[in-house]
Design a protein around this motif. Structure first.
Motif, PDB file in Angstrom:
ATOM      1  N   LEU A 262       1.010  -1.150   0.073  1.00 18.28           N
ATOM      2  CA  LEU A 262      -0.011   0.016  -0.025  1.00 18.28           C
ATOM      3  C   LEU A 262       0.954   1.299  -0.038  1.00 18.28           C
ATOM      4  N   LEU A 263       0.333   2.399  -0.252  1.00 19.26           N
ATOM      5  CA  LEU A 263       1.027   3.746  -0.293  1.00 19.26           C
ATOM      6  C   LEU A 263       0.394   4.617   0.474  1.00 19.26           C
ATOM      7  N   GLY A 264       1.013   5.431   1.134  1.00 18.05           N
ATOM      8  CA  GLY A 264       0.548   6.326   2.114  1.00 18.05           C
ATOM      9  C   GLY A 264       0.982   7.941   1.516  1.00 18.05           C
ATOM     10  N   ILE A 265      -0.275   8.679   1.216  1.00 11.34           N
ATOM     11  CA  ILE A 265       0.066  10.111   0.882  1.00 11.34           C
ATOM     12  C   ILE A 265      -0.774  11.104   1.584  1.00 11.34           C
ATOM     13  N   SER A 266      -0.349  12.301   1.292  1.00 19.74           N
ATOM     14  CA  SER A 266      -1.153  13.362   2.080  1.00 19.74           C
ATOM     15  C   SER A 266      -2.791  13.459   1.729  1.00 19.74           C
ATOM     16  N   GLY A 267      -3.110  12.807   0.646  1.00 18.69           N
ATOM     17  CA  GLY A 267      -4.385  13.039   0.206  1.00 18.69           C
ATOM     18  C   GLY A 267      -4.234  13.279  -1.399  1.00 18.69           C
ATOM     19  N   GLU A 268      -5.241  12.558  -1.751  1.00 19.05           N
ATOM     20  CA  GLU A 268      -5.402  12.455  -3.619  1.00 19.05           C
ATOM     21  C   GLU A 268      -5.331  13.904  -3.901  1.00 19.05           C
ATOM     22  N   ARG A 269      -6.367  14.897  -3.635  1.00 22.36           N
ATOM     23  CA  ARG A 269      -6.328  16.112  -4.254  1.00 22.36           C
ATOM     24  C   ARG A 269      -5.249  17.121  -3.778  1.00 22.36           C
ATOM     25  N   GLU A 270      -4.774  16.790  -2.570  1.00 17.05           N
ATOM     26  CA  GLU A 270      -3.741  17.387  -2.058  1.00 17.05           C
ATOM     27  C   GLU A 270      -2.322  17.167  -2.831  1.00 17.05           C
ATOM     28  N   LEU A 271      -2.122  15.980  -3.186  1.00 14.17           N
ATOM     29  CA  LEU A 271      -1.146  15.643  -4.040  1.00 14.17           C
ATOM     30  C   LEU A 271      -1.211  16.151  -5.342  1.00 14.17           C
ATOM     31  N   MET A 272      -2.373  16.146  -5.941  1.00 13.95           N
ATOM     32  CA  MET A 272      -2.618  16.625  -7.179  1.00 13.95           C
ATOM     33  C   MET A 272      -2.122  18.514  -7.251  1.00 13.95           C
ATOM     34  N   GLU A 273      -2.660  18.782  -6.281  1.00 14.40           N
ATOM     35  CA  GLU A 273      -2.607  20.351  -6.224  1.00 14.40           C
ATOM     36  C   GLU A 273      -1.064  20.709  -5.819  1.00 14.40           C
ATOM     37  N   LYS A 274      -0.330  19.973  -5.032  1.00 16.65           N
ATOM     38  CA  LYS A 274       1.084  19.945  -5.089  1.00 16.65           C
ATOM     39  C   LYS A 274       1.613  19.925  -6.605  1.00 16.65           C
ATOM     40  N   ARG A 275       1.480  18.945  -7.206  1.00 16.16           N
ATOM     41  CA  ARG A 275       1.698  18.885  -8.424  1.00 16.16           C
ATOM     42  C   ARG A 275       1.691  19.996  -9.380  1.00 16.16           C
ATOM     43  N   ILE A 276       0.480  20.558  -9.346  1.00 18.04           N
ATOM     44  CA  ILE A 276      -0.020  21.507 -10.053  1.00 18.04           C
ATOM     45  C   ILE A 276       0.804  22.757 -10.093  1.00 18.04           C
ATOM     46  N   GLN A 277       1.150  23.013  -8.666  1.00 18.74           N
ATOM     47  CA  GLN A 277       1.750  24.074  -8.223  1.00 18.74           C
ATOM     48  C   GLN A 277       3.295  24.072  -8.667  1.00 18.74           C
ATOM     49  N   PHE A 278       3.819  22.954  -8.776  1.00 18.82           N
ATOM     50  CA  PHE A 278       5.139  22.550  -8.921  1.00 18.82           C
ATOM     51  C   PHE A 278       5.464  23.028 -10.494  1.00 18.82           C
TER      52      PHE A 278
END
Length: 627
Positions: A262-278
């Motif tokens: 399994l994989l643990g992330i900050s959150g699905e939308r949160e991870l997407m928004e971090k990527r978009i900002q990058f």
């Protein structure tokens, strides 16, 4: 360190052909009287580079002492049982590493017609004591071939004979299943045993359980940090449920020699928004003196910079990089239907200007880069059109809708109605034209879409060759396209056409209990074409597996079968593993233990074309009002 190769002893069984009986004759596996050959020919006649050293059951390893390997085979009813015994023949401890047993399944792609009935998609789960292989005929119609470990462990797999002069993207390679490294005491042995059996696809798990196997499964394989995951380990005798509070990164949940990952992330939308900002902060060309000003560029995570000096077209400022523009446009509106922020709006306007003035000619012929002599590549057109249509829906600017329409007209002028594009913007495009009041253009584009759908229907499973002879990203877009044309027209023949393709599409993926592989379609060349290290070999996950998610999503909408929606969500969720908490990303995770003897199992350093996965995440998870 020396490398030893021992030829396994092979016994031939002359058997009467019961319908589901697995037999091996003259280095070939058959099921009953079915003519399908499940193994590569190892005499050089099928592929010149696949010769007798790759015969089924041959073993290789590195050892610091004397080792023998004994191979045995017996028939048990309709199944074949094989045993491999590794024995230390010395009077001292011997360490054995990098072990592999060749299993040359016939997974390659001469053409779609051959693939449908005479080739198999090989789904490997190197799950220790519960490891298995599910080799599915490519048309999805059984019987299929299964392999399950019954003693010992398979913990990984190697891929051999990959390369630019060895099939390139049309040859998946020669597989070898890998037992764990081991240290054997004097005269000590290690036994690995597996069972070969036939199945019909839907009964694969049932057969594993009935024959003493174990299956690990979870409702999800990507969780937010702090959530509690439940993993079930199922046997014929019952189910053991193991719970785990999820930490960031990999979470390996183990039980009796197998596991789920399994994989643990900050959150699905949160991870997407971090990527978009990058992307906004780091991946747009901002030098006004550069002809690529405004383009979204490939990023080198090791060099912490965009890639500006390149000679490879798979790293250029066009082609698959258009996915970043589409993602940002799809993300552009907030929950109130307003542009999210001025920075995003400015970046998108800058990119739209770059696309229209630098990547396209006046007549909307669409190139791959600012170099106008670049290849006229059909895939560019629907991507650029999709971007324009989304910009029209985002801004209300009628010109963007006209640009999208003109780009698709250029596609049809250059390539006709028979091109199997990825991401035909059927629903998005027609909606944008409708909102812009462009009734004539909408009517004409719908005519074009139906003409294309009619050709797809006529071809059926005889998919034409494009950049690759046969692949998931030919069939999945066709299913999605037919579903969307059905949604627009209500003409049942288009849904019927999609239904006929679904078994072949579903055969391209399986449900291994890992976020790398669960509901992820087979891709095996993208680490070479888009990666920094340029390694061939299985890529798990790969973002284009999300095209299948889009097809499943549309199919669920068309049929009301929510199981396909759940599978679509699983696919796009697992692809979030391509994105990191600092906003960076990887274009490819090359999954095998080794490829051509070189260590793999790595995330490539280039953030290149993977952002399509987030666009599909939005499609599958967010019901946008404009759709």
């Amino acid at each position: 360190m020396r490398r030893y190769i021992l030829i396994a002893v092979l016994f031939t069984f002359i058997l009467t052909g019961r319908a589901q009986q697995v037999r091996i004759e003259q280095e070939q596996i058959h099921i009953g009287d079915d003519p399908m050959e499940w193994l590569l020919k190892t005499d050089g006649t099928q592929y010149a580079w696949v010769t007798e050293q790759y015969q089924w059951g041959k073993c290789y390893y590195d050892a610091d002492g004397g080792i023998t390997v004994k191979s045995e085979r017996r028939q048990e009813g309709d199944n074949i049982v094989e045993t491999y015994t590794f024995t230390n023949t010395t009077k001292k401890r011997v360490t054995v590493k990098n072990i592999g047993i060749y299993t040359p399944f016939n997974d390659n792609y001469p053409d779609a017609k051959t693939c449908m009935t005479s080739r198999c998609n090989v789904h490997i789960w190197p799950g220790g004591k519960a490891a298995y292989v599910n080799a599915m005929r490519m048309n999805g119609v059984g019987p299929h071939l299964g392999l399950m470990v019954t003693e010992g462990e398979i913990v990984d797999y190697d891929v051999w004979e990959r390369g630019a002069k060895k099939g390139m993207s049309n040859f998946r390679g020669v597989f070898a299943l890998c037992p764990p490294d081991m240290t054997l005491k004097p005269r000590q042995s290690y036994r690995l045993q597996w069972r070969l059996f036939a199945h019909n696809g839907a009964d694969f798990d049932e057969q594993l359980l009935r024959q003493g196997g174990m299956i690990a499964r979870s409702d999800r394989y990507v969780y937010a940090v702090g959530e509690t995951a439940r993993v079930e380990f199922v046997t014929a005798k019952g189910t053991k449920t193991v719970t785990r509070k999820i930490a960031e990164g990999d979470n390996r949940v183990e039980y009796k020699g197998t596991h789920a990952l399994l994989l643990g992330i900050s959150g699905e939308r949160e991870l997407m928004e971090k990527r978009i900002q990058f992307i906004l902060d780091h991946q747009q060309m901002m030098n006004p003196e550069d002809p690529r000003f405004g383009a979204f560029m490939c990023y080198d995570n090791e060099g912490d910079s965009i890639v500006t000096n390149y000679t490879r077209s798979d790293l250029d400022e066009g082609r698959e990089r258009v996915g970043m523009g589409i993602l940002l446009a799809a993300y552009g509106l907030n929950d109130k239907g307003e542009m999210r922020n001025e920075k995003l709006a400015t970046a998108l306007e800058r990119y739209a200007k770059f696309v229209r003035e630098k990547m396209q000619q006046e007549d909307y012929t669409t190139g791959s880069s600012v170099v106008r002599k670049s290849k006229n590549r059909g895939y560019n057109y629907p991507w650029v059109a999709d971007f324009y249509f989304r910009m029209a829906l985002l801004t209300g600017n009628k010109q963007y809708a006209l640009d999208g329409y003109a780009t698709l007209q250029a596609l049809y002028r250059n390539f006709g109605y028979g091109f199997y594009c990825i991401d035909y913007p059927v629903i998005t495009g027609l909606k944008a034209l409708e909102q812009a009041g462009l009734d004539f253009e909408r009517h004409q584009l719908l005519y074009d879409f139906k003409a294309t759908a009619d050709i797809f229907m006529k071809n059926g499973l005889d998919f034409p060759k494009f950049e690759v002879n046969y692949e998931q990203s030919i069939i999945a877009p066709a299913v999605q396209f037919l579903c969307e044309v059905y949604q627009i027209t209500g003409a049942k023949q288009y849904l019927d056409g999609a239904k006929k393709m679904m078994p072949a599409l579903e055969a391209l993926q399986w449900h291994q209990p890992s976020y790398h592989m669960n509901e992820i379609a087979i891709r095996h060349w993208d680490g070479y074409w888009f990666g920094k290290r340029q390694t061939y070999g299985d890529v798990y996950p790969h973002y284009w597996s999300c095209i299948t998610a889009a097809a499943f999503h549309r199919f669920a909408q068309c049929t009301g079968d929510n199981s396909y929606q759940l599978r679509a969500e699983q696919t796009v969720r697992n692809n979030l593993s391509l994105f990191f908490e600092d906003g960076k990303a990887t274009c490819a995770f090359v999954y095998p233990h080794r490829v051509n003897g070189d260590t793999a199992k790595y995330a490539d350093a280039y953030a290149n074309d993977q952002d399509w996965a987030l666009m599909y995440w939005l499609l599958v998870n967010v019901k946008l009002s404009r759709e």
